[in-house]
Design an enzyme around this catalytic site. Structure first.
Site, PDB file in Angstrom:
ATOM      1  CG  HIS A  69     -15.003  -8.936  14.363  1.00  0.00           C
ATOM      2  ND1 HIS A  69     -15.527  -9.210  12.936  1.00  0.00           N
ATOM      3  CD2 HIS A  69     -13.973  -8.932  15.280  1.00  0.00           C
ATOM      4  CE1 HIS A  69     -14.208 -10.299  13.190  1.00  0.00           C
ATOM      5  NE2 HIS A  69     -13.037 -10.186  14.728  1.00  0.00           N
TER       6      HIS A  69
ATOM      7  CB  THR B  39     -12.833   4.723  -0.160  1.00  0.00           C
ATOM      8  OG1 THR B  39     -13.688   5.441  -1.119  1.00  0.00           O
ATOM      9  CG2 THR B  39     -11.718   3.944  -0.801  1.00  0.00           C
ATOM     10  CG  MET B  40     -12.059   1.371   5.870  1.00  0.00           C
ATOM     11  SD  MET B  40     -13.106   2.275   7.318  1.00  0.00           S
ATOM     12  CE  MET B  40     -14.982   0.919   7.194  1.00  0.00           C
ATOM     13  CB  VAL B  41      -7.698  -1.082   3.018  1.00  0.00           C
ATOM     14  CG1 VAL B  41      -7.631  -1.929   3.568  1.00  0.00           C
ATOM     15  CG2 VAL B  41      -8.495  -0.845   1.567  1.00  0.00           C
TER      16      VAL B  41
ATOM     17  CG  HIS C  38     -17.268   2.682  -2.382  1.00  0.00           C
ATOM     18  ND1 HIS C  38     -16.702   3.121  -3.469  1.00  0.00           N
ATOM     19  CD2 HIS C  38     -16.056   3.157  -1.383  1.00  0.00           C
ATOM     20  CE1 HIS C  38     -16.096   4.060  -3.296  1.00  0.00           C
ATOM     21  NE2 HIS C  38     -15.968   4.137  -1.882  1.00  0.00           N
TER      22      HIS C  38
HETATM   23  N1  LIG Z   1      -7.750  -8.578  16.720  1.00  0.00           N
HETATM   24  C1  LIG Z   1      -8.278  -7.667  15.861  1.00  0.00           C
HETATM   25  O1  LIG Z   1      -8.808  -6.566  16.899  1.00  0.00           O
HETATM   26  C2  LIG Z   1      -9.329  -8.135  14.135  1.00  0.00           C
HETATM   27  C3  LIG Z   1     -10.373  -7.808  13.765  1.00  0.00           C
HETATM   28  N2  LIG Z   1     -10.985  -8.053  13.247  1.00  0.00           N
HETATM   29  C4  LIG Z   1     -11.692  -6.954  11.858  1.00  0.00           C
HETATM   30  O2  LIG Z   1     -12.761  -8.466  11.628  1.00  0.00           O
HETATM   31  C5  LIG Z   1     -13.321  -7.285  10.069  1.00  0.00           C
HETATM   32  C6  LIG Z   1     -13.366  -8.606   9.518  1.00  0.00           C
HETATM   33  O3  LIG Z   1     -11.973  -8.728   8.760  1.00  0.00           O
HETATM   34  P1  LIG Z   1     -11.501  -9.308   7.079  1.00  0.00           P
HETATM   35  O4  LIG Z   1     -12.435 -10.926   7.263  1.00  0.00           O
HETATM   36  O5  LIG Z   1     -10.684  -8.764   6.763  1.00  0.00           O
HETATM   37  O6  LIG Z   1     -12.556  -8.732   6.463  1.00  0.00           O
HETATM   38  P2  LIG Z   1     -12.741  -8.868   4.748  1.00  0.00           P
HETATM   39  O7  LIG Z   1     -12.082  -9.669   4.397  1.00  0.00           O
HETATM   40  O8  LIG Z   1     -14.691  -9.066   4.934  1.00  0.00           O
HETATM   41  O9  LIG Z   1     -12.419  -7.537   3.995  1.00  0.00           O
HETATM   42  C7  LIG Z   1     -11.101  -7.020   4.131  1.00  0.00           C
HETATM   43  C8  LIG Z   1     -11.416  -5.267   3.012  1.00  0.00           C
HETATM   44  O10 LIG Z   1     -11.558  -6.120   1.528  1.00  0.00           O
HETATM   45  C9  LIG Z   1     -12.354  -5.704   1.458  1.00  0.00           C
HETATM   46  N3  LIG Z   1     -13.389  -6.213   0.553  1.00  0.00           N
HETATM   47  C10 LIG Z   1     -14.160  -7.201   0.754  1.00  0.00           C
HETATM   48  N4  LIG Z   1     -14.948  -7.652  -0.493  1.00  0.00           N
HETATM   49  C11 LIG Z   1     -13.987  -6.739  -2.255  1.00  0.00           C
HETATM   50  C12 LIG Z   1     -14.625  -6.923  -3.159  1.00  0.00           C
HETATM   51  N5  LIG Z   1     -14.694  -7.433  -3.844  1.00  0.00           N
HETATM   52  N6  LIG Z   1     -13.652  -5.834  -3.794  1.00  0.00           N
HETATM   53  C13 LIG Z   1     -13.649  -4.765  -3.346  1.00  0.00           C
HETATM   54  N7  LIG Z   1     -12.445  -4.891  -1.606  1.00  0.00           N
HETATM   55  C14 LIG Z   1     -13.781  -5.607  -1.419  1.00  0.00           C
HETATM   56  C15 LIG Z   1     -13.772  -4.917   2.169  1.00  0.00           C
HETATM   57  O11 LIG Z   1     -14.681  -4.072   2.260  1.00  0.00           O
HETATM   58  C16 LIG Z   1     -11.973  -4.990   3.481  1.00  0.00           C
HETATM   59  O12 LIG Z   1     -11.854  -3.341   3.110  1.00  0.00           O
HETATM   60  C17 LIG Z   1     -12.546  -6.267  10.468  1.00  0.00           C
HETATM   61  O13 LIG Z   1     -14.047  -4.637  10.494  1.00  0.00           O
HETATM   62  C18 LIG Z   1     -11.522  -5.643  10.984  1.00  0.00           C
HETATM   63  O14 LIG Z   1     -11.118  -4.732  11.919  1.00  0.00           O
HETATM   64  C19 LIG Z   1     -10.328  -8.696  12.178  1.00  0.00           C
HETATM   65  C20 LIG Z   1      -9.506  -9.559  12.579  1.00  0.00           C
HETATM   66  C21 LIG Z   1      -8.997  -9.185  14.101  1.00  0.00           C
HETATM   67  O1  LIG Z   2      -8.742 -12.804  13.614  1.00  0.00           O
HETATM   68  C1  LIG Z   2     -10.339 -12.337  14.290  1.00  0.00           C
HETATM   69  O2  LIG Z   2     -11.762 -12.352  13.786  1.00  0.00           O
HETATM   70  C2  LIG Z   2      -9.979 -11.557  15.644  1.00  0.00           C
HETATM   71  O3  LIG Z   2     -11.092 -10.691  15.613  1.00  0.00           O
HETATM   72  C3  LIG Z   2      -8.765 -12.010  16.212  1.00  0.00           C
HETATM   73  O4  LIG Z   2      -8.771 -11.100  17.384  1.00  0.00           O
HETATM   74  C4  LIG Z   2      -8.018 -12.798  16.047  1.00  0.00           C
HETATM   75  O5  LIG Z   2      -7.956 -13.012  15.586  1.00  0.00           O
HETATM   76  C5  LIG Z   2      -8.143 -14.139  17.451  1.00  0.00           C
HETATM   77  O6  LIG Z   2      -8.674 -13.179  18.822  1.00  0.00           O
HETATM   78  C6  LIG Z   2      -9.360 -15.265  17.331  1.00  0.00           C
HETATM   79  O7  LIG Z   2      -9.870 -16.051  17.712  1.00  0.00           O
END
Ligand SMILES: NC(=O)C1=CN([C@@H]2O[C@H](COP(=O)(O)OP(=O)(O)OC[C@H]3O[C@@H](n4cnc5c(N)ncnc54)[C@H](O)[C@@H]3O)[C@@H](O)[C@H]2O)C=CC1
Ligand SMILES: O=C(O)C(=O)C(=O)[C@H](O)[C@@H](O)CO
Length: 332
Positions: free
Chosen positions: A44, A169-171, A305
């Site tokens: 992102h 710490t942040m989810v 972390h």
């Molecule tokens: N429409 C939107 O604005 C969207 C934005 N996003 C953004 O995309 C980015 C990536 O999202 P995701 O792919 O869901 O993240 P991700 O799957 O990479 O991580 C999700 C969470 O799991 C934690 N994590 C990952 N592996 C771990 C482990 N082994 N042990 C402990 N914790 C662990 C990470 O620190 C995070 O808090 C984020 O910044 C999110 O805000 C994602 C989807 C839509």
């Molecule tokens: O999933 C993503 O990554 C994301 O950032 C999104 O906003 C939506 O899922 C979508 O826009 C992906 O096309």
């Protein structure tokens, strides 16, 4: 390849200025994209920049728009983003939530007509760095089938909860098992996903990112649980902001814009003294980290972390950017 922070930011800014974005806005926006990438959220940051530019060129993003307050009810405020740049607006809204929290102990900002904010975690981190608990989420266009369906009707609607521990710490998680951004990261690296990420065209679970990017049969995080969470987050964001729901964005807009977002800041320091706060948080973190490992070579870690080491590495050695992504950025 690795590029320096300055190189990356200069490219972002060049592209924005070439689209007639005013200099101070281009500077701030380029900084946020560079910060997100340097923090280690490539999906992102730099990877998503070309798509952001496409939306800017389409007029979905209005770079000189200013968010305005619509109304306020105690600790809750409603704002209208007027389709301003998503990451800059989100940062302002979390700042506003913290200001309200200073008065009431909690601050809630509900925003309508917003644009994609990129890394949701940036705004949680922003609050936690100042000692607040930061909670935020956004809705999106329908990009995931609800549990039991194969047609997209719900959003990935990421939820962010950040706690001011040391380190923070942040989810920060999409309601899908993998965001589209992380599917892209895996595909660009030539990898299958670590766990199942969606369904193939025959309805079998698959780890192949390209298959899911194409058919959009994304697996909700925690199966029916992620599906349900996505739905209630959308309902709350829609109600509190009086903005558009996933259904409305999908059916009434030609792309993902005019989404609804929530920003919550909670002041911790008036509820617990600093020493007790740190002792309690450290005990929680130690208790989790010292669990007997399933694999002796893989440490148990807390969410968020990982960014301490990731950022330090990127500051010291430059920021990894996929070759094809870099070429695309240069061509913009
Ligand atoms: N429409 C939107 O604005 C969207 C934005 N996003 C953004 O995309 C980015 C990536 O999202 P995701 O792919 O869901 O993240 P991700 O799957 O990479 O991580 C999700 C969470 O799991 C934690 N994590 C990952 N592996 C771990 C482990 N082994 N042990 C402990 N914790 C662990 C990470 O620190 C995070 O808090 C984020 O910044 C999110 O805000 C994602 C989807 C839509
Ligand atoms: O999933 C993503 O990554 C994301 O950032 C999104 O906003 C939506 O899922 C979508 O826009 C992906 O096309």
């Amino acid at each position: 390849m690795r590029v320096s922070y300055q190189q990356l930011k200069a490219e972002f800014k060049r592209v924005l200025l070439a689209r007639n974005v005013a200099e101070p806005i281009a500077e701030d926006c380029a900084t946020m994209f560079a910060d997100t990438t340097q923090a280690g959220v490539y999906s992102h940051g730099v990877n998503r920049f070309p798509r952001f530019i496409q939306q800017l060129e389409n007029g979905d993003i209005v770079p000189d728009a200013e968010p305005t307050k619509v109304l306020s009810v105690g600790a809750i405020e409603q704002w209208d983003a007027h389709q301003a740049i998503g990451n800059l607006t989100a940062k302002k809204m979390m700042d506003r939530a913290m200001e309200i929290a200073d008065q009431f102990g909690i601050g809630v900002v509900a925003l309508k007509n917003a644009n994609h904010w990129m890394r949701g975690g940036g705004y949680g981190y922003q609050a936690a760095e100042k000692g607040y608990i930061g909670i935020c989420w956004t809705n999106s266009i329908a990009v995931m089938p609800p549990w039991g369906a194969k047609e997209c009707r719900i959003g990935t609607n990421p939820l962010i909860i950040a706690v001011p521990s040391n380190p923070i710490t942040m989810v920060d998680m999409s309601c899908s098992m993998y965001s589209y951004g992380m599917l892209e990261v895996n595909r660009l690296a030539g990898k299958q996903t670590f766990v199942d990420a969606g369904f193939d065209d025959e309805g079998n679970l698959t780890k192949d990112p390209a298959t899911i990017e194409k058919n959009r049969r994304l697996l909700p995080m925690g199966y029916w649980k992620g599906s349900g969470l996505s739905i209630v987050l959308d309902m709350i964001a829609t109600l509190l902001s009086n903005g558009l729901s996933v259904a409305e964005v999908t059916e009434e807009k030609d792309d993902e814009y005019c989404v609804s977002q929530i920003f919550i800041a909670i002041e911790v320091d008036r509820l617990i003294d600093g020493k007790t706060r740190d002792e309690k948080l450290n005990r929680i973190m130690d208790y989790v980290k010292t669990a007997e490992r399933a694999d002796p070579n893989v440490e148990v870690r807390l969410p968020g972390h990982e960014f301490v080491a990731l950022k330090a590495d990127n500051v010291a050695n430059g920021i990894p950017v996929d070759d094809s992504v870099w070429q695309k950025l240069l061509s913009l």
